[in-house]
Design a protein around this motif. Structure first.
Motif, PDB file in Angstrom:
ATOM      1  N   LYS A 183       0.834  -1.209   0.000  1.00 12.88           N
ATOM      2  CA  LYS A 183       0.000   0.000   0.000  1.00 12.88           C
ATOM      3  C   LYS A 183       0.869   1.259   0.000  1.00 12.88           C
ATOM      4  O   LYS A 183       0.597   2.207  -0.745  1.00 12.88           O
ATOM      5  CB  LYS A 183      -0.927  -0.013   1.221  1.00 12.88           C
ATOM      6  CG  LYS A 183      -1.847   1.153   1.324  1.00 12.88           C
ATOM      7  CD  LYS A 183      -2.983   1.035   0.362  1.00 12.88           C
ATOM      8  CE  LYS A 183      -4.020   2.120   0.653  1.00 12.88           C
ATOM      9  NZ  LYS A 183      -5.090   2.123  -0.279  1.00 12.88           N
ATOM     10  N   ALA A 184       1.911   1.284   0.811  1.00 12.95           N
ATOM     11  CA  ALA A 184       2.816   2.436   0.849  1.00 12.95           C
ATOM     12  C   ALA A 184       3.536   2.585  -0.491  1.00 12.95           C
ATOM     13  O   ALA A 184       3.680   3.702  -1.001  1.00 12.95           O
ATOM     14  CB  ALA A 184       3.822   2.286   1.988  1.00 12.95           C
ATOM     15  N   LEU A 185       3.975   1.477  -1.070  1.00 13.02           N
ATOM     16  CA  LEU A 185       4.651   1.514  -2.366  1.00 13.02           C
ATOM     17  C   LEU A 185       3.718   2.063  -3.439  1.00 13.02           C
ATOM     18  O   LEU A 185       4.137   2.877  -4.277  1.00 13.02           O
ATOM     19  CB  LEU A 185       5.161   0.126  -2.747  1.00 13.02           C
ATOM     20  CG  LEU A 185       5.899   0.007  -4.072  1.00 13.02           C
ATOM     21  CD1 LEU A 185       7.085   0.952  -4.151  1.00 13.02           C
ATOM     22  CD2 LEU A 185       6.335  -1.434  -4.298  1.00 13.02           C
ATOM     23  N   ASP A 186       2.468   1.664  -3.421  1.00 12.95           N
ATOM     24  CA  ASP A 186       1.491   2.189  -4.387  1.00 12.95           C
ATOM     25  C   ASP A 186       1.350   3.703  -4.255  1.00 12.95           C
ATOM     26  O   ASP A 186       1.285   4.423  -5.260  1.00 12.95           O
ATOM     27  CB  ASP A 186       0.121   1.542  -4.187  1.00 12.95           C
ATOM     28  CG  ASP A 186       0.075   0.089  -4.638  1.00 12.95           C
ATOM     29  OD1 ASP A 186       0.991  -0.354  -5.372  1.00 12.95           O
ATOM     30  OD2 ASP A 186      -0.880  -0.611  -4.246  1.00 12.95           O
ATOM     31  N   LEU A 187       1.301   4.210  -3.024  1.00 11.88           N
ATOM     32  CA  LEU A 187       1.195   5.652  -2.806  1.00 11.88           C
ATOM     33  C   LEU A 187       2.443   6.385  -3.291  1.00 11.88           C
ATOM     34  O   LEU A 187       2.348   7.446  -3.910  1.00 11.88           O
ATOM     35  CB  LEU A 187       0.946   5.944  -1.326  1.00 11.88           C
ATOM     36  CG  LEU A 187      -0.410   5.520  -0.781  1.00 11.88           C
ATOM     37  CD1 LEU A 187      -0.439   5.635   0.741  1.00 11.88           C
ATOM     38  CD2 LEU A 187      -1.533   6.327  -1.410  1.00 11.88           C
ATOM     39  N   VAL A 188       3.615   5.813  -3.023  1.00 10.39           N
ATOM     40  CA  VAL A 188       4.866   6.422  -3.483  1.00 10.39           C
ATOM     41  C   VAL A 188       4.886   6.467  -5.009  1.00 10.39           C
ATOM     42  O   VAL A 188       5.242   7.488  -5.603  1.00 10.39           O
ATOM     43  CB  VAL A 188       6.096   5.659  -2.941  1.00 10.39           C
ATOM     44  CG1 VAL A 188       7.373   6.155  -3.591  1.00 10.39           C
ATOM     45  CG2 VAL A 188       6.176   5.788  -1.433  1.00 10.39           C
ATOM     46  N   ARG A 189       4.494   5.395  -5.648  1.00  8.60           N
ATOM     47  CA  ARG A 189       4.472   5.368  -7.115  1.00  8.60           C
ATOM     48  C   ARG A 189       3.487   6.390  -7.677  1.00  8.60           C
ATOM     49  O   ARG A 189       3.773   7.052  -8.670  1.00  8.60           O
ATOM     50  CB  ARG A 189       4.114   3.972  -7.607  1.00  8.60           C
ATOM     51  CG  ARG A 189       5.234   2.992  -7.486  1.00  8.60           C
ATOM     52  CD  ARG A 189       4.804   1.636  -7.990  1.00  8.60           C
ATOM     53  NE  ARG A 189       5.911   0.706  -7.987  1.00  8.60           N
ATOM     54  CZ  ARG A 189       5.778  -0.585  -7.789  1.00  8.60           C
ATOM     55  NH1 ARG A 189       4.583  -1.118  -7.590  1.00  8.60           N
ATOM     56  NH2 ARG A 189       6.838  -1.371  -7.803  1.00  8.60           N
ATOM     57  N   GLU A 190       2.313   6.488  -7.053  1.00  5.82           N
ATOM     58  CA  GLU A 190       1.315   7.463  -7.505  1.00  5.82           C
ATOM     59  C   GLU A 190       1.881   8.879  -7.430  1.00  5.82           C
ATOM     60  O   GLU A 190       1.734   9.681  -8.352  1.00  5.82           O
ATOM     61  CB  GLU A 190       0.059   7.335  -6.648  1.00  5.82           C
ATOM     62  CG  GLU A 190      -1.061   8.268  -7.050  1.00  5.82           C
ATOM     63  CD  GLU A 190      -2.288   8.148  -6.163  1.00  5.82           C
ATOM     64  OE1 GLU A 190      -3.109   9.076  -6.193  1.00  5.82           O
ATOM     65  OE2 GLU A 190      -2.431   7.138  -5.438  1.00  5.82           O
ATOM     66  N   TRP A 191       2.554   9.178  -6.317  1.00  3.56           N
ATOM     67  CA  TRP A 191       3.156  10.497  -6.150  1.00  3.56           C
ATOM     68  C   TRP A 191       4.300  10.707  -7.136  1.00  3.56           C
ATOM     69  O   TRP A 191       4.369  11.727  -7.817  1.00  3.56           O
ATOM     70  CB  TRP A 191       3.662  10.661  -4.705  1.00  3.56           C
ATOM     71  CG  TRP A 191       4.430  11.928  -4.515  1.00  3.56           C
ATOM     72  CD1 TRP A 191       3.915  13.167  -4.271  1.00  3.56           C
ATOM     73  CD2 TRP A 191       5.842  12.083  -4.611  1.00  3.56           C
ATOM     74  NE1 TRP A 191       4.926  14.088  -4.191  1.00  3.56           N
ATOM     75  CE2 TRP A 191       6.123  13.437  -4.405  1.00  3.56           C
ATOM     76  CE3 TRP A 191       6.903  11.218  -4.857  1.00  3.56           C
ATOM     77  CZ2 TRP A 191       7.414  13.948  -4.429  1.00  3.56           C
ATOM     78  CZ3 TRP A 191       8.196  11.716  -4.882  1.00  3.56           C
ATOM     79  CH2 TRP A 191       8.443  13.067  -4.663  1.00  3.56           C
ATOM     80  N   ALA A 192       5.209   9.733  -7.223  1.00  4.23           N
ATOM     81  CA  ALA A 192       6.407   9.876  -8.059  1.00  4.23           C
ATOM     82  C   ALA A 192       6.054  10.002  -9.540  1.00  4.23           C
ATOM     83  O   ALA A 192       6.762  10.692 -10.286  1.00  4.23           O
ATOM     84  CB  ALA A 192       7.350   8.698  -7.833  1.00  4.23           C
ATOM     85  N   LYS A 193       4.993   9.363  -9.961  1.00  7.50           N
ATOM     86  CA  LYS A 193       4.582   9.465 -11.370  1.00  7.50           C
ATOM     87  C   LYS A 193       4.260  10.915 -11.725  1.00  7.50           C
ATOM     88  O   LYS A 193       4.576  11.382 -12.814  1.00  7.50           O
ATOM     89  CB  LYS A 193       3.378   8.563 -11.630  1.00  7.50           C
ATOM     90  CG  LYS A 193       2.996   8.488 -13.077  1.00  7.50           C
ATOM     91  CD  LYS A 193       1.911   7.468 -13.306  1.00  7.50           C
ATOM     92  CE  LYS A 193       1.613   7.376 -14.797  1.00  7.50           C
ATOM     93  NZ  LYS A 193       0.584   6.400 -15.084  1.00  7.50           N
ATOM     94  N   GLN A 194       3.664  11.644 -10.788  1.00  7.03           N
ATOM     95  CA  GLN A 194       3.310  13.050 -11.022  1.00  7.03           C
ATOM     96  C   GLN A 194       4.545  13.942 -11.143  1.00  7.03           C
ATOM     97  O   GLN A 194       4.495  14.982 -11.801  1.00  7.03           O
ATOM     98  CB  GLN A 194       2.449  13.575  -9.880  1.00  7.03           C
ATOM     99  CG  GLN A 194       1.105  12.916  -9.757  1.00  7.03           C
ATOM    100  CD  GLN A 194       0.355  13.428  -8.541  1.00  7.03           C
ATOM    101  OE1 GLN A 194       0.420  14.606  -8.192  1.00  7.03           O
ATOM    102  NE2 GLN A 194      -0.364  12.532  -7.875  1.00  7.03           N
TER     103      GLN A 194
END
Length: 83
Positions: free
Chosen positions: A51-62
């Protein structure tokens, strides 16, 4: 290691001095850590929960282009958190 942003208990940092390739960011969530490659957004090392990795990826993609520019120019920039 300079902090770029933080959100939902996750701290994102980047380190320039004597840093090794591939270009990456550090994500810290409690006692968990992960090195996330900027170009692929894959965790190349660490134990972040999914779940934390998904949030980091969502942020980093932006902010992927800004993160790569920071790495290449070795110039720190604060970025907005994930909303």
């Amino acid at each position: 290691m300079p902090e770029i942003t933080r959100f939902y208990g996750i701290v994102i940092k980047i380190f320039f001095r004597n840093e090794h390739n591939p270009p990456h960011i550090h994500a810290i969530y409690g006692e968990h850590n992960g090195l996330i490659e900027i170009s692929t957004l894959e965790m190349i090392e660490g134990d972040l929960p999914a779940k934390a990795l998904d949030l980091v990826r969502e942020w980093a993609k932006q902010y992927q282009s800004q993160l790569m520019a920071m790495w290449e120019q070795q110039k720190l920039e604060k970025l907005p958190p994930l909303k």
